[in-house]
Scaffold this motif. Structure first.
Motif, PDB file in Angstrom:
ATOM      1  N   ASN A 160       0.512  -1.157  -0.071  1.00 26.41           N
ATOM      2  CA  ASN A 160       0.008  -0.268   0.112  1.00 26.41           C
ATOM      3  C   ASN A 160       0.977   0.800  -0.199  1.00 26.41           C
ATOM      4  OD1 ASN A 160      -2.304  -1.457   0.476  1.00 26.41           O
ATOM      5  ND2 ASN A 160      -2.022  -1.808   2.389  1.00 26.41           N
ATOM      6  N   ASP A 169      -2.301  -3.506  -2.009  1.00 25.32           N
ATOM      7  CA  ASP A 169      -1.999  -2.616  -3.063  1.00 25.32           C
ATOM      8  C   ASP A 169      -2.683  -1.505  -3.344  1.00 25.32           C
ATOM      9  OD1 ASP A 169      -0.227  -1.671  -5.128  1.00 25.32           O
ATOM     10  OD2 ASP A 169      -0.084  -3.510  -6.809  1.00 25.32           O
ATOM     11  N   ASN A 170      -3.236  -0.714  -2.996  1.00 26.41           N
ATOM     12  CA  ASN A 170      -4.054   0.405  -2.614  1.00 26.41           C
ATOM     13  C   ASN A 170      -3.619   1.260  -2.760  1.00 26.41           C
ATOM     14  OD1 ASN A 170      -7.005  -1.261  -2.740  1.00 26.41           O
ATOM     15  ND2 ASN A 170      -6.099  -1.745  -0.291  1.00 26.41           N
ATOM     16  N   ASN A 171      -3.746   2.406  -3.426  1.00 28.38           N
ATOM     17  CA  ASN A 171      -3.221   3.995  -3.399  1.00 28.38           C
ATOM     18  C   ASN A 171      -3.632   5.197  -3.039  1.00 28.38           C
ATOM     19  OD1 ASN A 171      -1.592   6.351  -6.205  1.00 28.38           O
ATOM     20  ND2 ASN A 171      -0.166   4.655  -4.661  1.00 28.38           N
ATOM     21  N   THR A 209     -11.910   2.799  -8.484  1.00 24.32           N
ATOM     22  CA  THR A 209     -10.876   4.539  -8.313  1.00 24.32           C
ATOM     23  C   THR A 209     -11.795   5.722  -8.614  1.00 24.32           C
ATOM     24  OG1 THR A 209      -9.807   3.010 -10.969  1.00 24.32           O
ATOM     25  CG2 THR A 209      -9.546   5.417 -10.455  1.00 24.32           C
ATOM     26  N   SER A 240      -8.531  -4.074  -2.284  1.00 27.72           N
ATOM     27  CA  SER A 240      -7.052  -4.575  -3.060  1.00 27.72           C
ATOM     28  C   SER A 240      -7.178  -3.706  -4.580  1.00 27.72           C
ATOM     29  CB  SER A 240      -6.889  -5.876  -3.432  1.00 27.72           C
ATOM     30  OG  SER A 240      -8.253  -6.113  -4.278  1.00 27.72           O
ATOM     31  N   TYR A 241      -6.001  -3.169  -4.787  1.00 26.00           N
ATOM     32  CA  TYR A 241      -5.561  -2.523  -6.513  1.00 26.00           C
ATOM     33  C   TYR A 241      -6.825  -1.302  -6.242  1.00 26.00           C
ATOM     34  CZ  TYR A 241      -3.473  -7.212  -7.221  1.00 26.00           C
ATOM     35  OH  TYR A 241      -2.613  -7.771  -7.103  1.00 26.00           O
ATOM     36  N   ASN A 242      -7.105  -0.406  -5.184  1.00 23.86           N
ATOM     37  CA  ASN A 242      -8.331   0.715  -5.063  1.00 23.86           C
ATOM     38  C   ASN A 242      -7.335   1.821  -5.584  1.00 23.86           C
ATOM     39  OD1 ASN A 242     -10.510  -1.174  -4.772  1.00 23.86           O
ATOM     40  ND2 ASN A 242     -10.080  -1.344  -3.171  1.00 23.86           N
ATOM     41  N   ASN A 273     -12.270  -4.375  -5.091  1.00 18.44           N
ATOM     42  CA  ASN A 273     -11.121  -4.359  -5.843  1.00 18.44           C
ATOM     43  C   ASN A 273     -11.144  -3.923  -7.212  1.00 18.44           C
ATOM     44  OD1 ASN A 273     -10.428  -6.687  -3.996  1.00 18.44           O
ATOM     45  ND2 ASN A 273     -11.849  -7.466  -4.880  1.00 18.44           N
ATOM     46  N   ASN A 274     -10.508  -2.963  -7.926  1.00 19.55           N
ATOM     47  CA  ASN A 274      -9.793  -2.372  -8.648  1.00 19.55           C
ATOM     48  C   ASN A 274     -10.763  -0.841  -9.123  1.00 19.55           C
ATOM     49  OD1 ASN A 274      -7.181  -3.339 -10.367  1.00 19.55           O
ATOM     50  ND2 ASN A 274      -9.362  -5.453  -9.458  1.00 19.55           N
TER      51      ASN A 274
END
Length: 199
Positions: free
Chosen positions: A75, A90-92, A124, A105-107, A121-122
């Motif tokens: 993160n 893996d969030n940002n 934005t 995850s992956y947000n 997930n994913n």
């Protein structure tokens, strides 16, 4: 000055003030002040008054202030102010102010104020104020104010104010404020269709 590494191995404290690494391995606090790494592996902080509690490969770089990553892996918060990622993978957050990714995850949350991704997930959120994604995947809110996607997948809010998508998939509200989609698939409200609803 007045900084410490209390335990662990191969941790680093570089030109930082009033900062602490409590434990773990290969954690680094660099050129900042009032920073904190609790434990974990390969975590990095250079943002002031910011903290990584535990986890691996987390990053708080840049000129941000008063932000926190709780746990998880990979993160990052870059140039965030009073923002946080509680847990996940893996969030940002980039240039977020008072904004949060709670889990998932992956947000991505970018250039936004007072906005939240709660889970999923994913998802934005970009260039928003007071916007919210509850859960789901591949949902997007952009250039919007006071708007939300509660759950679902591949839903989109763009350039709207006071718009909501409750659930469903592939639903879209674009440039149509004070609007509402309850659920369903492939529904859309566009352009001048203000104060409209698909229930």
């Amino acid at each position: 000055a007045y900084s410490a590494i209390l335990s662990g191995s191969s941790n680093g404290m570089l030109d930082s003030r009033a900062s602490v690494v409590y434990g773990g391995r290969f954690n680094v606090i660099n050129d900042t002040f009032c920073a904190h790494i609790g434990a974990g592996y390969m975590n990095y902080v250079s943002a002031g008054r910011s903290a990584i509690i535990i986890g691996e490969f987390h990053s708080l770089p840049g000129t941000g202030n008063a932000s926190m990553i709780g746990a998880g892996k990979y993160n990052s918060i870059t140039d965030g102010m009073s923002s946080g990622i509680f847990i996940g993978y893996d969030n940002n957050i980039t240039t977020g102010i008072n904004s949060v990714i709670v889990s998932g995850s992956y947000n991505i949350l970018m250039d936004s104020v007072d906005s939240i991704v709660a889970a999923g997930n994913n998802n934005t959120v970009t260039t928003t104020e007071a916007c919210f994604i509850g859960s789901g995947e591949l949902n997007v809110i952009s250039e919007s104010v006071n708007s939300a996607i509660l759950v679902g997948s591949n839903n989109n809010l763009a350039s709207v104010t006071n718009a909501v998508i409750v659930a469903g998939t592939l639903n879209s509200i674009d440039t149509a404020s004070n609007t509402f989609i309850g659920s369903g698939r492939n529904n859309g409200i566009y352009a001048i269709s203000v104060e409209s609803a698909i229930v």
